[in-house]
Write a protein that holds these residues in place. Structure first.
Motif: not given
Lengths: 220, 252
Positions: B30-32, B180-184, B205-206, B248-252
């Motif tokens: 749950q929540g993972e 990614l912002e929405v997903m984060i 990061s997430v 790359g590492e977008s969405g950090k």
């Protein structure tokens, strides 16, 4: 050709319109489940549809008329008027053509939307009804346009069964007046006008139900 | 310890002679947020489809909240409605406006009444920043907006779990960020998510855990820090380096 004859001919145009509308309507009602069955059904269903399509597209309309009206309908004691028999046979034949128009449209939609619909819990049949068909029917309008003009012209073959459509009446007028040219010219004019009206209406319908991103004119 | 939402046990799937999944087992709590990474053709997408039974596995079991989805007696349409799915190429319903894309599941699947459903759908559009696009058709939206809309469509069903199948792979680089912002923010709100992605920044990061798959098996599974700095398998390190270099590492 006098006013009275023209009126007589125009009443035939009405019969033709009824015949075409009946055939197109029946063809649509049978054609939709056929197309769906061919794309989404199991092997036997899809085989059965292919057989039906092969049969009705493979025979000349006149052969179908004789086969059903004088043959099968008599054999099973189905007492239909020539008009009803012609509508029925043309409808069954149109179903074969319409099912293939619609099948092409369904297959052009791609499986992604079906997957998405199933992923939110829609059953297959609901997804077909709410997601696939509304799009496939729109995409089928150009195909129907040629099906309409085809059926309209084919309806003249009902002359052979004695259906009182345009050509049958034009022929009566011709033999009564001994002037074939005016009668058949008027007959031709009516066909051309009916073609124009029908195709134009379908074009308008196509524009009216157009979805952004679908069936647009291309710049390139 | 929070409870297990999804349990995947020994999933096998073959296409003809090709065995795509060779016994996959893992759990999601749950929540993972779990991110599945791996080279293409490894069976990641097939695995996601096996989970919601869009592609029934040949062998193995899937449990969602203790209900076995691989059991033939289960009402799979009902079960699927509680698992969201977001696709690489969006798969929005092209003939429906944005709002109706979100509404249709509520009305046709959940049988909600129109007014209540509309309120909820508008709320979900707001959640992904598309409240002003309610009456646009999918073709009138940018790729990033389309993907956010498809997330809203999934969210509206109030899922227990959302499966993301490479949600940013079809997007222009400058549109990836908004998705990614929405997903984060979903991850932060405690949504349970299973994400197939090449976005290493997001994974790092997430994700609570990263699953590294190759050739139909799970090679390694663990928290991002462990996989990135001390992978147990050499292959994991190699892949992570390569993919980080590439994307790359977008969405950090």
């Amino acid at each position: 050709m006098g006013f009275e004859e023209l009126y007589y001919l125009l009443k035939g145009a009405l019969v033709t319109i009824e015949l075409v509308a009946g055939a197109l309507g029946l063809g649509l009602v049978i054609g939709i489940p056929m197309a769906v069955g061919q794309v989404y059904g199991n092997k036997p269903v899809s085989k059965a549809v292919s057989f039906y399509v092969w049969f009705f597209r493979g025979l000349p309309l006149l052969v179908l008329f004789f086969l059903f009206y004088f043959g099968l309908f008599t054999l099973i004691n189905l007492d239909l008027s020539a008009f009803a028999a012609a509508s029925l046979v043309m409808g069954m034949r149109s179903a074969a053509y319409q099912s293939q128009i619609l099948r092409g449209s369904i297959q052009s939609i791609g499986s992604g939307q079906m997957l998405a619909a199933r992923s939110i819990g829609m059953s297959k049949s609901r997804a077909i009804w709410h997601i696939i068909l509304p799009q496939a029917l729109r995409l089928s309008i150009p195909g129907w346009s040629s099906e309409y003009s085809g059926i309209l012209k084919d309806s003249a073959v009902a002359y052979a069964l004695g259906v009182m459509e345009i050509l049958t009446r034009a022929n009566f007028i011709s033999s009564r007046t001994y002037k074939p040219m005016p009668a058949f010219l008027a007959c031709a004019a009516i066909f051309l006008i009916l073609t124009y009206i029908g195709v134009k209406s379908l074009n308008l319908l196509e524009k009216k139900v157009r979805i952004p991103g679908y069936g647009e004119r291309r710049e390139i | 310890m929070s409870e297990t939402i999804l349990k995947v046990q020994d999933i096998h799937k073959s296409y003809g002679d090709l065995e795509v999944l060779k016994g996959i087992s893992f759990e999601v709590k749950q929540g993972e947020t779990k991110v599945i990474i791996g080279p293409s053709g490894t069976g990641k997408s097939t695995l996601l489809r096996c989970i919601n039974q869009l592609t029934p596995p040949d062998k193995g079991c899937i449990w969602l909240n203790g209900v076995e989805l691989t059991d033939h007696k289960v009402d799979i349409n009902k079960a699927r409605s509680s698992i969201g799915m977001v696709f690489q190429d969006f798969n929005l319903f092209a003939h429906l406006k944005a709002l109706d894309n979100v509404l249709i599941g509520l009305i046709k699947v959940k049988k909600m009444e129109k007014q209540k459903a509309t309120e909820l759908a508008v709320e979900e559009l707001r959640r992904v920043g598309l409240e002003d696009k309610a009456s646009s058709y999918p073709a009138e939206l940018s790729g990033g907006q389309q993907q956010r809309l498809s997330i809203a469509r999934a969210l509206a069903m109030n899922p227990k779990l959302i499966l993301f199948d490479e949600p940013t792979s079809a997007l222009d680089p400058e549109l990836i960020g908004e998705v990614l912002e929405v997903m984060i923010s979903l991850a932060r709100e405690g949504m349970t998510m299973l994400v197939v992605s090449h976005e290493m920044g997001f994974a790092r990061s997430v994700a609570n855990e990263i699953i590294f798959m190759e050739n139909g098996v799970i090679i390694e599974e663990g928290p991002p820090r462990q996989l990135f700095s001390r992978p147990k398998h050499k292959r994991t390190g190699e892949f992570l380096n390569k993919i980080t270099e590439l994307y790359g590492e977008s969405g950090k």
